[in-house]
Design a protein around this motif. Structure first.
Motif, short mmCIF file in Angstrom:
data_model
loop_
_atom_site.label_atom_id
_atom_site.label_comp_id
_atom_site.label_asym_id
_atom_site.label_seq_id
_atom_site.Cartn_x
_atom_site.Cartn_y
_atom_site.Cartn_z
N LYS A 139 0.38 0.21 5.97
CA LYS A 139 -0.28 1.50 5.74
C LYS A 139 0.74 2.63 5.83
O LYS A 139 1.83 2.44 6.37
N MET A 191 -3.51 5.48 -2.13
CA MET A 191 -4.62 5.13 -1.25
C MET A 191 -5.20 6.33 -0.50
O MET A 191 -6.14 6.20 0.25
N ARG A 242 -1.18 2.51 -7.12
CA ARG A 242 -2.20 2.57 -6.08
C ARG A 242 -1.91 3.71 -5.11
O ARG A 242 -1.02 3.61 -4.28
N SER A 296 0.76 -1.26 0.00
CA SER A 296 0.00 0.00 0.00
C SER A 296 0.79 1.31 0.00
O SER A 296 0.21 2.35 -0.27
#
Lengths: 433, 275
Positions: free
Chosen positions: A410, A304, A302, A272
């Motif tokens: 994260k 996020m 990606r 991520s």
């Protein structure tokens, strides 16, 4: 939540990275007596590695603090009267119940009295040992007595007892007598009403994907090594170089998803943050060396978080970073020039790209915790903490909370958000009981 | 050493890789290792069977596996292709209860996992054999620059071969260093040589082979050393720049044993000048 009521509450935060520092400050500010446990010689986690963070391209971690901080939140942790930091410590066993936990800490010998140490560096200078420095993934070397990270506020020195020859040179050199070569591991029991786990993550080993030649070809570096190159405290004071000869690279390629979204190495999850951090690193390469071309080979881009798409667009348009959607199967090295060759797929045609430096964007690994099985802490298939679907900071053990990358990969903003939320959930559980 | 193994010759030992087998048997004998040819062995299915029928490919190898179990000692398989097929069957026996029971019944044997499938590299490039090999060297291969080429079947997939450095294998490299050669690290150790495309698509195979040879020559190699008969054939017949040798031929040269002059003539790029 009245501050007085929290005064007698003892809480433990395990892991002093972004999540741990955030939550510890929140809890201390609410009046809890916080013990922040950190396995390394100093708190910080990945903070000391990062000069700059996305999407602001600045340090910008002031927002860790619950109120406008006078100093960097990292310093605030040391200064807060309700916050005690225990370095070199890791829970070995946790028993008890909400309101009454007993935590057995294994305290590793650091060999350096963190209070006495004046950070002069005389010990490292006289040490005869030279080994690869883990902090930069082997890009630099260090002595057996060394500062675990640059950017430490105070001390942070420790002895690597496996490498130490016990020659005693550092003991003689130390002007304040802070060094003890006979330090031994100890155990300590700490009581706590509630526990917050923020042990973070580690980066996968670049050698996991042998086909990319990390550790074999000098000019294949890990994202961690590149982060050191673009850091002003790094070996090149912020300049990117090809390790084979120290030259400035004319072309750099990033390979994304190394150890992420890859069931062949047991890591089926997305880490991520790599698309974003690679973009940040690419921007810094272009900023410091405008003549260097950068290509990012990716599966999916990606982003996020809020404003992340804009960040990619800025990278493309303003920084002229080239994104190519192609999974790279292998990296080859020209035996004479040490240039690296990779083959990408361009709409069904295979094209060879020759570059001076390859950067592997490493994914996240879950931390390994000795006490998890004994405690009955539920983990997912990959070892990340499993939390309740609608209470994302509650673990399977009542009174034990979790936040940050331990609950799944994260980025920093999300980690800070989650840590603040977990601190709140923990406080609520204390006021309920 | 006093060790004895079963031995699965495969078809190449009687055809394209006679020199490989002669050299291998010579060094194995010189090292005091006993080999007994597996009674009643049959074709491993080669590259064809598994393209036609999974159960045929597995069945043929299971038959050989059963024969080896009847003898009860580890099986040495010089051909990389045969090794790949047998190791695959062994893997299925270990991990697929249903298939194992089916083959045990059909072939009337009991699989106990005690008979290991060994490539010739597994047998000869063992850590514990290194001192004996170094001791046996009569004429060190000093000054000879070699690149080691492993191809596919003896190293991959790692789950089947049990090799932990399948992207950058070291075992033949270490052995060549023990023989006194100068070993050069290079990028194409485990690249594809074209394998059975050598029979059906010469153009593609030539392209693959030339890339391997380009890298070897750029790395400064005098010769390429391999353990696979198909790799050797593919690379040897499609270029005139680099001699290709089997690792056991290199051992025999260093040991100064066997009918080496006869073997060198079997190579398209005659390696005689190297020694």
């Amino acid at each position: 939540m009245c501050v007085d009521k929290q005064k007698n509450n003892k809480v433990m935060v395990v892991g002093g990275g972004f999540a741990g520092m955030t939550a510890a400050l929140q809890l201390a500010e609410q009046g809890c007596a916080v013990t922040l446990v950190e396995k390394e010689a100093a708190i910080g986690g990945f903070f000391p590695l990062l000069d700059n963070t996305f999407p602001t391209n600045s340090c910008g971690v002031c927002f860790l603090s619950p109120k406008q901080p006078a100093y960097c939140p990292f310093v605030e942790c040391r200064l807060h009267e309700n916050l005690e930091i225990k370095v070199g410590s890791l829970p070995r066993k946790i028993s008890g119940e909400p309101g009454n936990f007993k935590v057995t800490l294994r305290v590793d010998p650091l060999g350096v009295d963190q209070e006495k140490c004046i950070d002069c560096g005389d010990c490292s200078a006289v040490c005869p040992v030279s080994v690869l420095y883990e902090f930069s993934d082997g890009l630099e070397e260090r002595a057996a007595i060394y500062k675990q990270y640059p950017k430490m506020v105070k001390a942070g020195y420790r002895i690597d007892f496996e490498q130490c020859t016990r020659c005693g040179a550092c003991v003689d050199a130390c002007p304040v007598g802070a060094i003890n070569l006979d330090a031994e591991a100890a155990e300590e029991e700490v009581e706590s009403d509630a526990i917050l786990l923020t042990p973070g993550f580690s980066l996968v080993d670049g050698g996991l994907k042998g086909e990319y030649g990390f550790g074999r070809y000098a000019n294949v570096v890990s994202s961690r090594q590149l982060e050191r190159m673009i850091s002003y405290s790094g070996p090149s004071q912020g300049q990117v170089y090809a390790p084979a000869d120290g030259s400035k690279p004319q072309r750099v390629a990033f390979i994304q998803c190394v150890g992420s979204r890859d069931i062949s190495c047991g890591r089926g999850y997305c880490s991520s943050v790599c698309c974003m951090y690679a973009t940040k690193q690419a921007m810094f390469i272009r900023e410091r060396s405008p003549e260097t071309e950068v290509v990012v080979y990716y599966m999916d881009l990606r982003g996020m978080g809020k404003g992340y798409e804009k960040y990619f667009n800025r990278a493309r348009e303003e920084f002229k970073i080239n994104y190519r959607r192609s999974m790279i199967s292998t990296v080859k090295e020209d035996p004479q020039s040490h240039k690296l060759r990779l083959i990408y797929d361009d709409g069904g045609k295979f094209i060879e790209d020759e570059v001076d430096l390859v950067v592997l964007s490493l994914g996240f690994d879950a931390p390994k915790l000795d006490f998890a099985a004994d405690l009955g802490l539920e983990l997912d298939d990959y070892g990340f903490c499993r939390t309740a679907e609608f209470s994302p900071s509650k673990t399977s053990v009542p009174g034990v909370f979790a936040a940050g990358a331990f609950c799944g990969p994260k980025d920093i903003p999300e980690t800070v958000m989650e840590a603040a939320g977990a601190a709140d959930a923990l406080l609520v559980s204390l006021s309920d009981s | 050493m006093g060790e004895t193994y079963s031995y699965y010759p495969g078809c190449t030992s009687h055809s394209t890789a006679v020199e490989y087998i002669e050299a291998s048997l010579a060094v194995i004998d010189a090292l005091g290792i006993g080999l007994n040819e597996l009674p009643d062995w049959c074709c491993c299915g080669a590259a064809s069977a598994h393209n036609l029928s999974t159960s045929l490919a597995l069945g043929l190898s299971a038959f050989n596996l059963a024969e080896a179990h009847k003898v009860g000692v580890d099986l040495v398989i010089p051909c990389a292709g045969c090794y790949g097929n047998l190791a695959q069957a062994d893997y299925v026996m270990r991990h697929d209860e249903k298939e194992r029971q089916r083959f045990e019944k059909e072939l009337d044997f009991k699989y106990d996992g005690q008979v290991k499938m060994l490539s010739l590299v597994d047998l000869l490039a063992r850590e514990e054999l290194r001192p004996a090999i170094r001791e046996r060297v009569k004429k060190p291969l000093t000054g000879l620059k070699v690149v080691c080429y492993y191809g596919c079947a003896i190293v991959r997939p790692a789950a089947i071969t049990g090799v932990d450095d399948s992207e950058n294998p070291q075992r033949i490299d270490k052995m060549m260093a023990d023989l006194g050669a100068e070993v050069i690290d290079w990028s194409c150790k485990v690249d594809c040589c074209g394998a059975d495309l050598g029979l059906t698509d010469a153009e593609k195979t030539t392209k693959l082979v030339n890339k391997i040879v380009d890298y070897a020559v750029a790395a400064g190699a005098d010769c390429l050393v391999t353990s696979c008969a198909l790799c050797e054939a593919n690379i040897d017949i499609r270029q005139q720049r680099l001699p290709i040798l089997f690792f056991t031929e290199m051992m025999a040269e260093a040991f100064q044993i066997g009918n080496r002059q006869r073997w060198w003539k079997k190579h398209f790029n005659n390696p005689a000048n190297l020694f």
